[in-house]
Design a protein around this motif. Sequence first.
Motif, PDB file in Angstrom:
ATOM      1  N   GLY A  90       0.826  -1.208   0.000  1.00 48.46           N
ATOM      2  CA  GLY A  90       0.000   0.000   0.000  1.00 48.46           C
ATOM      3  C   GLY A  90       0.859   1.256   0.000  1.00 48.46           C
ATOM      4  O   GLY A  90       2.037   1.224   0.382  1.00 48.46           O
ATOM      5  N   VAL A  91       0.284   2.354  -0.467  1.00 48.08           N
ATOM      6  CA  VAL A  91       1.017   3.620  -0.532  1.00 48.08           C
ATOM      7  C   VAL A  91       0.149   4.722   0.078  1.00 48.08           C
ATOM      8  O   VAL A  91      -1.060   4.764  -0.160  1.00 48.08           O
ATOM      9  CB  VAL A  91       1.324   4.019  -1.998  1.00 48.08           C
ATOM     10  CG1 VAL A  91       2.226   5.257  -2.055  1.00 48.08           C
ATOM     11  CG2 VAL A  91       1.942   2.874  -2.758  1.00 48.08           C
ATOM     12  N   GLU A  92       0.777   5.587   0.825  1.00 48.34           N
ATOM     13  CA  GLU A  92       0.043   6.749   1.317  1.00 48.34           C
ATOM     14  C   GLU A  92       0.668   8.012   0.734  1.00 48.34           C
ATOM     15  O   GLU A  92       1.865   8.234   0.833  1.00 48.34           O
ATOM     16  CB  GLU A  92       0.074   6.814   2.847  1.00 48.34           C
ATOM     17  CG  GLU A  92      -0.728   7.990   3.378  1.00 48.34           C
ATOM     18  CD  GLU A  92      -0.863   7.962   4.897  1.00 48.34           C
ATOM     19  OE1 GLU A  92      -1.680   7.153   5.384  1.00 48.34           O
ATOM     20  OE2 GLU A  92      -0.148   8.720   5.571  1.00 48.34           O
ATOM     21  N   TRP A  93      -0.153   8.800   0.102  1.00 46.54           N
ATOM     22  CA  TRP A  93       0.269  10.053  -0.551  1.00 46.54           C
ATOM     23  C   TRP A  93      -0.398  11.177   0.205  1.00 46.54           C
ATOM     24  O   TRP A  93      -1.554  11.070   0.600  1.00 46.54           O
ATOM     25  CB  TRP A  93      -0.210  10.012  -1.990  1.00 46.54           C
ATOM     26  CG  TRP A  93       0.042  11.213  -2.877  1.00 46.54           C
ATOM     27  CD1 TRP A  93       1.011  11.330  -3.815  1.00 46.54           C
ATOM     28  CD2 TRP A  93      -0.730  12.414  -2.969  1.00 46.54           C
ATOM     29  NE1 TRP A  93       0.918  12.521  -4.477  1.00 46.54           N
ATOM     30  CE2 TRP A  93      -0.148  13.223  -3.965  1.00 46.54           C
ATOM     31  CE3 TRP A  93      -1.853  12.900  -2.278  1.00 46.54           C
ATOM     32  CZ2 TRP A  93      -0.652  14.475  -4.314  1.00 46.54           C
ATOM     33  CZ3 TRP A  93      -2.347  14.153  -2.621  1.00 46.54           C
ATOM     34  CH2 TRP A  93      -1.736  14.928  -3.640  1.00 46.54           C
ATOM     35  N   ARG A  94       0.301  12.245   0.411  1.00 50.51           N
ATOM     36  CA  ARG A  94      -0.317  13.337   1.158  1.00 50.51           C
ATOM     37  C   ARG A  94       0.223  14.672   0.685  1.00 50.51           C
ATOM     38  O   ARG A  94       1.401  14.795   0.361  1.00 50.51           O
ATOM     39  CB  ARG A  94       0.017  13.158   2.640  1.00 50.51           C
ATOM     40  CG  ARG A  94      -0.931  13.918   3.491  1.00 50.51           C
ATOM     41  CD  ARG A  94      -0.837  13.518   4.919  1.00 50.51           C
ATOM     42  NE  ARG A  94      -1.518  14.587   5.656  1.00 50.51           N
ATOM     43  CZ  ARG A  94      -1.578  14.673   6.956  1.00 50.51           C
ATOM     44  NH1 ARG A  94      -0.989  13.773   7.699  1.00 50.51           N
ATOM     45  NH2 ARG A  94      -2.219  15.677   7.512  1.00 50.51           N
ATOM     46  N   SER A  95      -0.656  15.671   0.619  1.00 53.21           N
ATOM     47  CA  SER A  95      -0.192  16.990   0.192  1.00 53.21           C
ATOM     48  C   SER A  95      -1.129  18.081   0.655  1.00 53.21           C
ATOM     49  O   SER A  95      -2.323  17.853   0.865  1.00 53.21           O
ATOM     50  CB  SER A  95      -0.074  17.034  -1.341  1.00 53.21           C
ATOM     51  OG  SER A  95       0.258  18.338  -1.774  1.00 53.21           O
ATOM     52  N   GLN A  96      -0.563  19.257   0.823  1.00 57.56           N
ATOM     53  CA  GLN A  96      -1.381  20.439   1.123  1.00 57.56           C
ATOM     54  C   GLN A  96      -1.608  21.248  -0.162  1.00 57.56           C
ATOM     55  O   GLN A  96      -2.099  22.369  -0.111  1.00 57.56           O
ATOM     56  CB  GLN A  96      -0.695  21.319   2.166  1.00 57.56           C
ATOM     57  CG  GLN A  96      -0.951  20.882   3.614  1.00 57.56           C
ATOM     58  CD  GLN A  96      -0.020  19.736   4.011  1.00 57.56           C
ATOM     59  OE1 GLN A  96       1.188  19.787   3.745  1.00 57.56           O
ATOM     60  NE2 GLN A  96      -0.575  18.690   4.598  1.00 57.56           N
TER      61      GLN A  96
END
Length: 634
Positions: free
Chosen positions: A154-160
């Motif tokens: 699994g991959v977690e991507w995060r951004s503002q």
Amino acid sequence: MTTATHEETLGFQTEVKQLLHLMINSLYSNREIFLRELVSNAADACDKLRYEALDNDAIFEGDSELRIEIEHDQQAGTITLRDNGIGMNRDEVIENLGTIARSGTSEFLKQLSGEQQKDAKLIGQFGVGFYSGFIVADDVTVRTRKAGTDHSEGVEWRSQGEGEFSVADVELERHGTEIILHLKEDAKDFADDFRIQNLVRKYSDHIDVPVRMPKTENARDDEGNEIEGSEVTTWETVNEATALWVRPKTDIEDEEYKAFYKHVAHDFSDPLTWSHNKVEGKLEYTSLLYVPGRAPFDLYERDGARGVKLYVQRVFIMDDAEQFLPLYLRFIKGVLDTRDLSLNVSRELLQQDPQVDKIKSALTKRSLDMLKKLAKDDEAYQTFWNTFGSVLKEGPAEDHANREKIAGLLRFSTTHTDSATQDQSLADYIGRMKEGQEKIYYIVADGFNATKSSPHLEIFRKKGVEVLLLHDRIDEWLMSHLTEFEGKSFVDVAKGDLDLGEVEDEDEKKAQEETAKAKEDLVKRVQDALGGDVQEVRVTHRLTDSPACVVLPEHEMGYQMRRIMEAAGQPMPEVKPILELNPEHALVTRLEGAEGEGFGDLARILLDQAVIAEGGHLDDPAAYVKRLNTLLSA
Ligand code: ADP
Ligand code: MG
């Protein structure tokens, strides 16, 4: 378990930064589209998994019921979208959610100026896609795992949404993608059950993947009473979840087509026919077009609702997309679903998009073919014609390329049936043409009876040559745009010199010339008596029962069109008719023998009568009556 490992922070591609900036600023008034875009991506992901699973069932991981779930948390101000579609691996996440892969992106972005309004339009040429989440969210988390891979992948991507994003490996039990939007302060009202449901219905009703939302209720005991504090959650599908037009034709019942028509056209009666087509290749679209059985109230209103419901890849874009059909086919209803346009396309952009024209000409052809097919059923076609015939008659003027095709669909009254019902085609007419007849003859007047009893038809009736009887207001205008059909030209029997061509033999022609010569003197006298009120006087052989008729010069505008122009406030120059006399008629013989005032009066009576027979108005009707009475009492 979501212990993140292998975490890294990466920068967005320059174009993404530009796009994000632009979108957040220019799409402010249209923020709700974020949901459409994210649901669309989730549906695409489901489509892709469904496709992969065609030859590898295991990829479903035992979870083959494709679906999209939307949850929200009003207090936390979050919306979560979840799909069990194909998902992404780490490389794909970085590629798809960090760059813009589509070709033409950088050229597009180069065109962008600082003017927000212009940019807002330009952006429609270009799917805003995943990044639209940042219109409403200041923090987006994506958790995704590619279907068929190990839970640890699994991959977690995060951004503002401000230049960079982070990616990390996480353990995910479910395959597919989950997107958590942390709503901006001024967008928190999107975290509302009712609002989300409405948006899903508005934009994603016909996505064939069910979109579900949780419903929490207390459990019930055996008697059906709620048990306090025993909440259970059930999932409710909020969209229709079937895109009728993507299903194969052979699987769809007529009743389903009809039910869908009623939904699309907001009509309660059945359509007359429909045409469902899937096109692949240079253009990629599916169309489902219907011919309604009744006319909408606004058929003749300038800004009446018209056009098709437009979908891009099964995502609803707009109602009444009028750019895909010409005006003369404005009665056609239905759906167009295409891959050739961007999801964010606007009405303004449709006007400029070259793809739109290509689809328009394809749909025009489909519609005309559909009508041609319908014409095989006489009764149904007559209903169509009585309802929409005068709209279709606008066709030859609007669509030169399809003139011949449209002409084939027209229906007319003719002297063959002498019926006011317009039910004869040009092909019928041609099939009945006399030997040697090269032209298609017609007459135009206001009202059926005025055409049927016109003196101009006398010779045609005598010779058994059929004439089309045109009595709709639009007919003269129609005929000014129809010059020929199957190589045969149209001739208005009330204009110009009469030439029956091969239908008349040499002897007849010779006899006519001789009569003309013999009557030269009479013609001259009548001309003098009528002065400048006629353009010319001549003898004719087109009359058998009437003493005289008026004829217009060949290229002169007809009486019907003049009246329309005048009614529209357009002053028309006076037109002087040609008076034609029937040398065989008793009144003409009498005229020949008359002298002085009697001659002048009779000549004028013949002219006035001919004008009346044409449906024209006399300048001085009282004078006409007086002259006639004098003649009658003589
Ligand atoms: P588009 O949908 O036009 O390709 P988007 O910006 O909407 O552009 O999405 C970019 C890409 O990100 C998609 O093409 C897809 O590969 C990937 N993607 C986005 N959302 C999902 C999702 N829910 N599941 C799988 N892949 C996704
Ligand atoms: Mg997309």
